[in-house]
Design an enzyme around this catalytic site. Structure first.
Site, mmCIF file in Angstrom:
data_model
loop_
_atom_site.group_PDB
_atom_site.id
_atom_site.type_symbol
_atom_site.label_atom_id
_atom_site.label_comp_id
_atom_site.label_asym_id
_atom_site.label_seq_id
_atom_site.Cartn_x
_atom_site.Cartn_y
_atom_site.Cartn_z
ATOM 1 N N SER A 266 0.409 1.614 -6.123
ATOM 2 C CA SER A 266 -0.999 1.831 -6.461
ATOM 3 C C SER A 266 -1.988 1.798 -5.309
ATOM 4 O O SER A 266 -3.157 2.100 -5.510
ATOM 5 C CB SER A 266 -1.444 0.803 -7.507
ATOM 6 N N SER B 218 -3.067 3.200 -9.068
ATOM 7 C CA SER B 218 -4.209 2.792 -9.831
ATOM 8 C C SER B 218 -5.458 2.509 -8.993
ATOM 9 O O SER B 218 -6.535 2.332 -9.558
ATOM 10 C CB SER B 218 -3.863 1.572 -10.671
ATOM 11 N N LYS C 267 -11.512 -3.414 -5.325
ATOM 12 C CA LYS C 267 -10.936 -2.916 -6.590
ATOM 13 C C LYS C 267 -11.348 -3.839 -7.745
ATOM 14 O O LYS C 267 -11.435 -5.072 -7.582
ATOM 15 C CB LYS C 267 -9.414 -2.869 -6.465
#
Lengths: 483, 97
Positions: free
Chosen positions: A187, A163, A88
């Site tokens: 997330s 996210s 990420k």
């Protein structure tokens, strides 16, 4: 061997870490072959999905080459040597652009490795690239990235969740074998549910946050995302454990030293969770999941978590408060975007106005408000007191039961743009996932079925929550559930 | 619940420059969000429980064992927008803002 070699077809869809390392050992295909195949898939599919923001092409090929040599010499570094991962974009990889999905860090090259990277790298993992995300991890759809939304591989008109939308999409679309995400209010788990993959949020403190671009320091955790529970567990084992560089990290006991009989486990389901807005298909799927768990021999009983009705509200006081403090550092002075003004204060005002997106601004402003004189008693102090009461609810529940199940999300993946301009609609997506972050306990989302919407099957997820440091319970229940 | 003046003041505190339209939109959004989160006021909590977070407490490490001088300087300064030799260059702080 080249990736286009028709003699070599790697079944990416059904590949696991174990299958890959077996193939590396037997010579069926090499780490370089596998990385080449993923890079080719990324080149083909990423333009349509936008799952990756930066591809570490040279770095990945080099890592894969070195891994290939090690297997040839019969000395792989670990059980994940040669395994390609998506990382990420809020996890620092030294020398690589790390932007947290934000314009304010658009050209920032990380000065150091996050601890999780410093642990996975020497174990032989291959880092394919930085995956797209909601800006500074604020969002539940990956529509708030400064670099364009991510599309759900199962239906490109829909969001992958957020996210960690890029990581979830990359795993689901076979653009990596596993991925790292981060989870502050859901997330990892929510996008895992939307994309039909497994996502783990570890116990707070189990995984070092050193090198994770901070959103909310008392809530953030890095976790693993993969197609199987086994793979999520393998990655977790490599990243967990105390880190001197993160004072909030804790010793992690070796998994499986706790002797317990899985069959004696009682699983609780909350009977007083606020269920408005939860779709009928999700409620039906939850009942089906409960029946399945019963048929696997687990005892189920209702539990009361009375303060959970305040979880979302208290989260959206605490998170903005912490975010407003954590994002104060983006001022154009030490790194990132710099827009000069007349004087120092206008440097700050202009830089931040240019670099921070609308959702980020909203939350910083809310945070500034709830921490300001005259308001912090009623908001921030009250929210942390409520958080404490939610913790006591869970403590009480876990004295009677060993795990809790809920749906992961109130509905399947929604369409891009569907939540419109209403921030509240988006915040309520997190209603099931937020409590685990507030309390600090581990939680996993596993695929639990699907719902047909407009002719397409959209995944649903079951969330399992366990007491602190009991990821083993999560893995064991999850494996049985998916067997 | 929150005035335009308050929004402007908060933006000043948060160091974010806002256009009039942005102030207007933020005012609407903040009203909506604050209206929702204010719900926590309805929760009954024992007095004095504020600030206690279960299983969490503030953690500090000892301010000791500093790393060697200068070993990260070049790496860090490579990312700095305005640099002068081994310094981060900023506009003057003292005097009028």
């Amino acid at each position: 061997m080249h990736a286009n070699d028709t003699n070599m077809r790697i079944d990416l869809e059904n590949l696991t870490i174990q299958k890959a390392t077996e193939a590396f050992r037997s010579g069926e295909f090499s780490p370089s072959d596998l990385t080449d195949v993923y890079l080719a898939e990324i080149e083909k599919k990423n333009p349509g999905l936008n799952a990756y923001l930066t591809i570490f092409e040279d770095g990945a090929r080099k890592q894969a080459e070195e891994s290939t040599k090690r297997y040839k010499n019969g000395n792989p570094l670990s059980d994940i040597d040669g395994i390609p991962l998506a990382i990420k974009d809020n996890i620092l990889v030294a020398g690589e652009r790390t932007s947290a999905g934000s314009k304010i860090l658009e050209n920032y090259k990380a000065s150091y490795d996050a601890t999780v990277i410093a642990r996975l790298g020497p174990a032989g993992a291959v880092f394919l690239g930085h995956s797209n995300m909601d800006e500074f991890a604020m969002g539940s759809s990956n529509e708030h990235s400064a670099f364009g939304p991510v599309r759900n591989p199962l239906d490109p008109e829909r969001v992958p969740g957020g996210s960690s939308g890029g990581s979830a999409a990359a795993v689901a679309a076979n653009l990596c074998l596993a991925a790292l995400g981060s989870d502050t209010g859901g997330s990892i788990r929510q996008p895992a549910s939307f994309c039909g993959v497994v996502g783990l949020k570890p116990t707070y403190g189990a995984v070092s946050r050193y090198g994770l671009i901070a959103l909310a320091s008392s809530l953030d955790q890095i976790g693993s995302m993969a197609k199987t529970v086994e793979d999520a567990e393998i990655i977790f084992r490599h990243i967990c454990g105390k880190d001197d560089k993160d004072a909030t990290s804790r010793d992690y006991p070796s998994l499986r030293t706790t002797n317990y009989d899985l069959q004696t486990i009682t699983i609780g389901f909350p009977e007083d969770f606020p269920m408005q807005g939860v779709e009928p298909a999700v409620l039906k799927n939850l009942e089906e999941s409960k029946e399945k768990l019963k048929s696997l021999g687990f005892k189920l009983k209702p539990v009361k978590l009375p303060y959970s009705q305040y979880a979302v509200a208290s989260y959206y006081v605490i998170l903005p408060a912490e975010a407003s403090a954590n994002l104060a550092r983006y001022d154009g002075i030490r790194y990132g975007l710099y827009k000069p003004g007349e004087n120092l204060v206008s440097d700050y005002m202009g830089t931040r106005a240019a670099g921070l997106g609308p959702e980020v601004r909203r939350r910083i402003m809310i945070g500034t408000y709830v921490l300001s004189a005259g308001y912090y008693e009623a908001y921030y102090n009250q929210a942390t007191a409520v958080r404490s009461m939610i913790g006591k609810d869970f403590e009480r529940a876990f004295s009677e039961i060993q795990a809790i199940v809920t749906p992961t999300t109130p509905g399947p993946a929604f369409k891009l743009g569907e939540k419109g301009d209403d921030p509240l609609k988006m915040y309520l997506e997190d209603l099931f996932t937020i409590p685990a972050n507030l309390v600090g306990v581990p939680a996993i989302s596993v695929p639990s079925g699907e719902v047909k919407v407009g002719g397409k099957g959209l995944p649903l997820g079951l969330q399992i929550i366990a007491p602190s440091l009991r990821e083993d319970i999560l893995f064991d229940i999850a494996k049985k559930f998916l067997a | 619940m929150i005035s335009r003046e308050e929004v402007k003041k908060l933006a000043g505190l948060a160091r974010i420059e806002l256009t009039d339209k942005e102030v207007e939109n933020l005012q609407k959004d903040m009203e909506r969000i604050l209206g929702y989160v204010s719900e926590i006021g309805r929760a009954e909590v024992p007095k004095g429980l504020a600030q206690e977070v279960p299983a969490h407490h503030n953690v500090f490490r000892d301010d000791s064992e500093p790393h060697g001088a200068g070993i990260f300087t070049e790496k860090l300064l490579q990312q700095t927008p305005k640099r002068k030799d081994d310094y981060v260059q900023v506009k003057k702080i003292l005097g009028e803002a």
